[in-house]
Scaffold this motif. Structure first.
Motif, short mmCIF file in Angstrom:
data_model
loop_
_atom_site.label_atom_id
_atom_site.label_comp_id
_atom_site.label_asym_id
_atom_site.label_seq_id
_atom_site.Cartn_x
_atom_site.Cartn_y
_atom_site.Cartn_z
N ARG A 98 -19.57 6.08 -44.64
CA ARG A 98 -18.26 6.02 -43.76
C ARG A 98 -17.97 7.20 -43.32
O ARG A 98 -17.21 7.30 -42.23
CB ARG A 98 -17.03 5.38 -44.69
CG ARG A 98 -17.36 3.93 -45.15
CD ARG A 98 -16.03 3.52 -45.75
NE ARG A 98 -16.22 2.29 -46.48
CZ ARG A 98 -16.77 1.99 -47.72
NH1 ARG A 98 -17.01 2.87 -48.47
NH2 ARG A 98 -16.93 0.52 -48.12
N LYS A 99 -18.40 8.30 -43.76
CA LYS A 99 -18.07 9.61 -43.29
C LYS A 99 -19.05 10.14 -42.21
O LYS A 99 -19.05 11.17 -42.04
CB LYS A 99 -18.02 10.53 -44.75
CG LYS A 99 -17.05 10.19 -45.65
CD LYS A 99 -17.28 11.21 -46.79
CE LYS A 99 -16.11 11.00 -48.20
NZ LYS A 99 -16.41 11.66 -49.09
N LEU A 154 -17.60 4.17 -36.88
CA LEU A 154 -18.55 5.12 -36.56
C LEU A 154 -18.56 5.41 -35.30
O LEU A 154 -19.26 4.60 -34.52
CB LEU A 154 -19.71 5.07 -37.06
CG LEU A 154 -19.89 4.89 -38.74
CD1 LEU A 154 -21.17 5.24 -39.44
CD2 LEU A 154 -19.21 6.22 -39.61
N PRO A 155 -18.06 6.46 -34.58
CA PRO A 155 -17.88 6.50 -32.99
C PRO A 155 -19.19 6.74 -32.48
O PRO A 155 -19.01 6.34 -31.10
CB PRO A 155 -17.11 7.65 -33.02
CG PRO A 155 -17.18 8.62 -34.09
CD PRO A 155 -17.44 7.82 -35.23
N LYS A 156 -20.45 7.37 -32.95
CA LYS A 156 -21.37 7.68 -32.19
C LYS A 156 -22.57 6.55 -32.39
O LYS A 156 -23.74 6.62 -31.87
CB LYS A 156 -21.97 8.91 -32.59
CG LYS A 156 -21.01 10.02 -32.16
CD LYS A 156 -21.46 11.62 -32.36
CE LYS A 156 -20.41 12.43 -31.69
NZ LYS A 156 -20.95 13.94 -31.83
N GLY A 208 -22.09 14.66 -42.48
CA GLY A 208 -21.36 14.99 -41.16
C GLY A 208 -22.49 15.56 -40.01
O GLY A 208 -21.87 15.44 -38.67
N GLN A 232 -20.00 10.57 -39.30
CA GLN A 232 -19.28 10.54 -38.16
C GLN A 232 -20.35 11.02 -36.88
O GLN A 232 -20.04 10.82 -35.44
CB GLN A 232 -18.16 11.46 -37.89
CG GLN A 232 -17.10 11.14 -38.97
CD GLN A 232 -16.54 9.94 -38.43
OE1 GLN A 232 -15.98 9.72 -37.27
NE2 GLN A 232 -16.34 8.82 -39.52
N SER A 233 -21.38 11.61 -36.96
CA SER A 233 -22.56 11.92 -36.34
C SER A 233 -23.53 10.92 -35.98
O SER A 233 -24.43 11.09 -35.38
CB SER A 233 -22.95 13.46 -36.29
OG SER A 233 -22.18 14.46 -36.42
#
Length: 436
Positions: free
Chosen positions: A138-139, A172-174, A75, A141-142
């Motif tokens: 997949r996890k 993945l947003p970033k 994360g 997020q950073s």
């Protein structure tokens, strides 16, 4: 004082001196210590490496440790580099294996690695558990940047791990940067699902329709690296779909005039060309004379007088990387007076380039970085050191970074002329010169 009473800065300082296994152990003690490791994750691991090349047992253990720590820090990690050198054993018949081994023998490869290679073909085993690895991805997020590469000649990567990883990146947003440095075919539909990239690096054979399809799916692309791609078709077909593109690197395999429409990219600032043909590029370069190009690099090609005449008309240039065999062409660069980064290689009699190199140095008073190869001799270096001290103001300017090949050894007289207020002097290994 109890260890849990230490603040995060103290924890971070201690963690810098610990190996990866201790980072794992500390993270598994309690939530307080795990949080401390997570806070310092990107300082301890600016780039987190997962290296799948295995030639000794301790390297296999290192891989397991890397995957364990990645599962703990998933994360927090921003930059991830995965080196896939796994042999996909199911793709080899006995005949193919013998053929590959014979080929390696003919090329006189190191016997130790050849023996290990044969052993791996005979005893297949999964090094990276693909499903588990993709679940971690997949996890993340950073995660902002991912590089997938293959650095070993001895290993054929499993294409499944690349394609499954691409699928895991969706959402993945970033994530902004993706580099796939392998010759494997990537499913374009899966790649098009990653729409938030601003930097993409691809290698191998690519059809132009493949590239156009991705550019249509992602209008935010700013950096496109294709210099190790063999493109089937004309690269200019991407131009209508890359309005935000600021940097592109590519192989020039055809007449340079066929690429002129690249000058129509409205925001292009950086152009890196790996020229694989002997071609006069003056007409192509002329198309950029009224553009806002800031960086121009030619790799593996010599720039002639006509080419340089067009280059100096691009007065917005701040960085150049060029190769010359004619002092007359080099002398023209003195017309560019606002360069901040100069990287030049000379081919021919080094003594012929000394005077023109000094002229370039004198004309660019705002220069920050100068890289010259080959060595032009002690007299040139002395003159350059003295010139730098005479034209630079250390109260207003940072020291100029001067870089030459590592074969250069400064004499005592040259050491006396070096002044850290005006310049720094570095020697770079030959292989680094070749790669830049």
């Amino acid at each position: 004082m109890h260890i849990l009473e230490l603040n995060d800065d103290c924890f971070g300082h201690i963690l810098k001196f610990l190996p990866i296994q201790d980072h794992i152990n500390v993270s598994q003690v309690c939530t307080v210590l795990r949080r401390a490791v997570q806070i310092w994750a990107n300082t301890l691991y600016p780039t987190f490496y997962v290296n799948e090349i295995v030639t000794e047992e301790f390297e296999l253990n290192t891989l397991r440790k890397q995957l364990t720590l990645l599962s703990i820090l998933h994360g927090c990690i921003r930059t991830l580099a995965v080196n896939i050198n796994h042999v996909d054993y199911h793709f080899y018949s006995s005949k193919q294996a013998c053929s590959r081994n014979d080929q390696l023998s003919r090329e006189e490869m190191n016997h130790k690695y050849l023996r290990l290679f044969r052993q791996k073909l005979e005893e297949p085993k999964e090094l990276i558990p693909i499903d588990g690895f993709c679940n971690i991805i997949r996890k993340m997020q950073s995660l902002e940047s991912l590089t997938i590469s293959k650095n070993s000649f001895f290993y054929i990567p499993n294409p499944k791990i690349v394609n499954e990883t691409i699928l895991a990146l969706r959402g993945l947003p970033k994530l902004r940067s993706l580099a796939i440095k392998t010759q494997l075919d990537i499913n374009i539909d899966d790649l098009c699902e990653i729409k938030n990239l601003d930097t993409l690096h691809l290698e191998g054979d690519k059809n132009i329709d493949y590239l156009v399809k991705y550019c249509k799916s992602n209008g935010n692309l700013r950096v496109f690296h294709l210099h190790n791609c063999k493109i089937n078709g004309n690269l200019i077909d991407i131009v209508p779909h890359c309005s935000k593109l600021e940097e592109i690197s590519f192989r020039l395999c055809k007449d340079s005039n066929l690429y002129i429409k690249l000058a129509d990219l409205p925001n292009l600032r950086t152009l890196h060309i790996r020229n694989l043909i002997d071609d006069n590029m003056s007409t192509f370069l002329k198309a950029f004379s009224q553009k806002q190009l800031q960086s121009l690099k030619f790799i593996e090609t010599i720039v002639g007088v006509e080419d340089t005449q067009q280059i100096v008309k691009i007065d917005t240039l701040r960085e150049i990387q060029l190769i010359f065999d004619d002092p007359e062409a080099v002398q023209l660069l003195a017309q560019l007076t606002k360069l901040q980064v100069i990287s030049v290689k000379f081919r021919g009699n080094a003594g012929d380039f000394c005077a023109v190199a000094l002229k370039i140095l004198n004309s660019n008073r705002c220069l920050k970085y100068l890289r010259i190869a080959p060595d032009l001799g002690e007299e040139f270096r002395k003159d350059a050191f003295q010139l730098i001290k005479s034209i630079r103001n250390p109260e207003k300017q940072k020291p100029l970074h001067l870089e030459m090949p590592d074969i250069v050894r400064l004499s005592q007289d040259e050491e006396k002329l070096l002044d850290a207020k005006y310049m720094t002097f570095n020697r770079l290994p030959f292989y680094r010169w070749k790669s830049k």
